[in-house]
Write a protein that holds these residues in place. Structure first.
Motif, PDB file in Angstrom:
ATOM      1  N   UNK A  68      40.524  42.283  43.080  1.00 31.10           N
ATOM      2  CA  UNK A  68      40.635  41.230  42.073  1.00 31.10           C
ATOM      3  C   UNK A  68      41.918  40.427  42.280  1.00 31.10           C
ATOM      4  N   UNK A  69      41.927  39.150  41.893  1.00 35.19           N
ATOM      5  CA  UNK A  69      43.134  38.314  42.055  1.00 35.19           C
ATOM      6  C   UNK A  69      44.332  38.917  41.322  1.00 35.19           C
ATOM      7  N   UNK A  70      45.510  38.783  41.944  1.00 34.23           N
ATOM      8  CA  UNK A  70      46.753  39.258  41.344  1.00 34.23           C
ATOM      9  C   UNK A  70      47.473  38.075  40.708  1.00 34.23           C
ATOM     10  N   UNK A  71      47.892  38.252  39.470  1.00 39.84           N
ATOM     11  CA  UNK A  71      48.604  37.200  38.761  1.00 39.84           C
ATOM     12  C   UNK A  71      50.067  37.150  39.193  1.00 39.84           C
ATOM     13  N   UNK A  72      50.590  35.940  39.246  1.00 41.87           N
ATOM     14  CA  UNK A  72      51.965  35.737  39.699  1.00 41.87           C
ATOM     15  C   UNK A  72      52.959  36.428  38.765  1.00 41.87           C
ATOM     16  N   UNK A  73      53.894  37.169  39.343  1.00 36.24           N
ATOM     17  CA  UNK A  73      54.852  37.929  38.541  1.00 36.24           C
ATOM     18  C   UNK A  73      55.965  37.044  37.978  1.00 36.24           C
ATOM     19  N   UNK A  74      56.284  35.955  38.655  1.00 36.49           N
ATOM     20  CA  UNK A  74      57.369  35.083  38.211  1.00 36.49           C
ATOM     21  C   UNK A  74      56.966  34.246  36.999  1.00 36.49           C
ATOM     22  N   UNK A  75      55.737  33.747  37.022  1.00 35.28           N
ATOM     23  CA  UNK A  75      55.234  32.916  35.925  1.00 35.28           C
ATOM     24  C   UNK A  75      53.862  33.450  35.504  1.00 35.28           C
ATOM     25  N   UNK A  82      46.104  29.073  35.018  1.00 32.86           N
ATOM     26  CA  UNK A  82      45.554  28.430  36.211  1.00 32.86           C
ATOM     27  C   UNK A  82      44.245  29.098  36.629  1.00 32.86           C
ATOM     28  N   UNK A  83      44.218  30.434  36.598  1.00 32.02           N
ATOM     29  CA  UNK A  83      42.996  31.155  36.962  1.00 32.02           C
ATOM     30  C   UNK A  83      41.866  30.860  35.983  1.00 32.02           C
ATOM     31  N   UNK A  84      42.201  30.813  34.705  1.00 33.45           N
ATOM     32  CA  UNK A  84      41.171  30.535  33.698  1.00 33.45           C
ATOM     33  C   UNK A  84      40.606  29.132  33.887  1.00 33.45           C
ATOM     34  N   UNK A  85      41.493  28.160  34.098  1.00 32.79           N
ATOM     35  CA  UNK A  85      41.029  26.786  34.315  1.00 32.79           C
ATOM     36  C   UNK A  85      40.169  26.692  35.569  1.00 32.79           C
ATOM     37  N   UNK A  86      40.561  27.375  36.633  1.00 31.28           N
ATOM     38  CA  UNK A  86      39.777  27.355  37.871  1.00 31.28           C
ATOM     39  C   UNK A  86      38.402  27.972  37.656  1.00 31.28           C
ATOM     40  N   UNK A  87      38.357  29.003  36.805  1.00 27.06           N
ATOM     41  CA  UNK A  87      37.055  29.616  36.509  1.00 27.06           C
ATOM     42  C   UNK A  87      36.130  28.604  35.843  1.00 27.06           C
ATOM     43  N   UNK A  88      36.639  27.902  34.844  1.00 28.28           N
ATOM     44  CA  UNK A  88      35.780  26.948  34.129  1.00 28.28           C
ATOM     45  C   UNK A  88      35.434  25.751  35.008  1.00 28.28           C
ATOM     46  N   UNK A  89      36.355  25.338  35.876  1.00 25.49           N
ATOM     47  CA  UNK A  89      36.019  24.270  36.811  1.00 25.49           C
ATOM     48  C   UNK A  89      34.916  24.713  37.765  1.00 25.49           C
ATOM     49  N   UNK A  90      34.998  25.927  38.253  1.00 21.56           N
ATOM     50  CA  UNK A  90      33.987  26.469  39.158  1.00 21.56           C
ATOM     51  C   UNK A  90      32.642  26.601  38.445  1.00 21.56           C
ATOM     52  N   UNK A 117      33.576  37.991  28.610  1.00 18.71           N
ATOM     53  CA  UNK A 117      34.995  38.307  28.500  1.00 18.71           C
ATOM     54  C   UNK A 117      35.732  38.095  29.816  1.00 18.71           C
ATOM     55  N   UNK A 118      36.996  37.715  29.698  1.00 22.01           N
ATOM     56  CA  UNK A 118      37.922  37.700  30.819  1.00 22.01           C
ATOM     57  C   UNK A 118      38.770  38.974  30.708  1.00 22.01           C
ATOM     58  N   UNK A 119      39.232  39.459  31.839  1.00 24.64           N
ATOM     59  CA  UNK A 119      39.949  40.733  31.856  1.00 24.64           C
ATOM     60  C   UNK A 119      41.331  40.575  32.474  1.00 24.64           C
ATOM     61  N   UNK A 120      42.269  41.344  31.961  1.00 29.51           N
ATOM     62  CA  UNK A 120      43.556  41.550  32.627  1.00 29.51           C
ATOM     63  C   UNK A 120      43.729  43.049  32.785  1.00 29.51           C
ATOM     64  N   UNK A 132      37.544  37.252  35.958  1.00 27.58           N
ATOM     65  CA  UNK A 132      36.692  36.384  35.149  1.00 27.58           C
ATOM     66  C   UNK A 132      35.373  37.112  34.858  1.00 27.58           C
ATOM     67  N   UNK A 133      34.540  36.569  33.993  1.00 24.89           N
ATOM     68  CA  UNK A 133      33.214  37.167  33.793  1.00 24.89           C
ATOM     69  C   UNK A 133      32.421  37.276  35.095  1.00 24.89           C
ATOM     70  N   UNK A 134      32.572  36.303  35.969  1.00 22.68           N
ATOM     71  CA  UNK A 134      31.878  36.358  37.264  1.00 22.68           C
ATOM     72  C   UNK A 134      32.425  37.493  38.122  1.00 22.68           C
ATOM     73  N   UNK A 135      33.743  37.682  38.093  1.00 18.50           N
ATOM     74  CA  UNK A 135      34.362  38.769  38.865  1.00 18.50           C
ATOM     75  C   UNK A 135      33.853  40.130  38.414  1.00 18.50           C
TER      76      UNK A 135
END
Length: 230
Positions: free
Chosen positions: A199-206, A213-221, A69-72, A90-93
């Motif tokens: 844990x990484x903070x998600x951008x408040x504007x977008x 972007x974070x999800x894609x970076x997780x799968x790329x990693x 699972x991914x978490x917010x 992310x699951x790794x986090x």
């Protein structure tokens, strides 16, 4: 689920453009995202204190559920009316935290499994005051109680209209495993504020774009790690 928690989850789904399954109660998934041909499942949590409550009875089923699972995690102001920030995990986090809780309950889980596997027919005979079978559906319900549904009782029958001693022994082992698993759970382990803060903070504007972007970076990693170890 409390009305307040339900409202916060809906607010988070709206903020990040997440969807919910048609039968959420059955799958236990708070929300999901369809991205780049993948379905990504999310656990949604909120807090006003910094630390995050999780589940009432944490055990093996949650370890299995949470591993992918991914978490917010939404941090609200003191009165719970305004989101101050949202963290992505992310699951790794989350793996170090989940692993610590897994290690805490592991001895009890293994003990319960070994005890359940040691149930013998003599135990069944003792419980039924010397009766060796066949056993009726009412006998089975006396043992399994609300753990099984009507279809389970029917599917388990191995003699006309009932159950043999061997089958009842299997059922007794399942009941023992169920009871031991309940006793080996951890009551509402909290994700510590210090853990959430890193844990990484998600951008408040977008927020929706930032999450993707974070999800894609997780799968790329993850893909890069697989390539490196192949």
């Amino acid at each position: 689920m409390a009305v307040q928690d339900d409202a916060r989850e809906q607010q988070m789904r709206d903020r990040f453009n997440l969807r919910v399954t048609d039968d959420r109660k059955r799958d236990g998934i708070d929300a999901f995202l369809s991205i780049d041909g993948r379905i990504v499942n999310f656990e949604l949590k909120s807090t006003t204190s910094g630390s995050v409550s999780t589940v009432r009875d944490f055990g093996p089923k949650h370890i299995e559920k949470w591993k992918d699972l991914h978490w917010i995690i939404a941090v609200y102001d003191n009165d719970g009316s305004k989101i101050l920030r949202c963290h992505y995990a992310s699951p790794v986090d989350m793996a170090p935290w989940v692993d610590r809780k897994r290690n805490y309950v592991l001895p009890d889980v293994v003990l319960g499994q070994d005890i359940a596997s040691a149930v013998e027919s003599s135990t069944v005979i003792k419980i039924f005051d010397g009766r060796t079978g066949p056993y009726s559906k009412d006998d089975a319900k006396w043992i399994m109680k609300n753990q099984w549904r009507a279809g389970d009782y029917k599917a388990a029958m191995d003699v006309p209209g009932g159950y043999s001693l061997g089958r009842m022994t299997e059922m007794m082992s399942l009941r023992c495993a169920y009871l031991m698993a309940r006793g080996s759970t951890l009551n509402n382990p909290h994700i510590e504020k210090s853990y959430v803060d890193q844990l990484p903070i998600l951008d408040e504007e977008e927020p929706a774009i930032s999450l993707r972007e974070h999800v894609r970076n997780y799968f790329l990693s993850a893909a890069a790690t697989e390539d490196a170890t192949a």
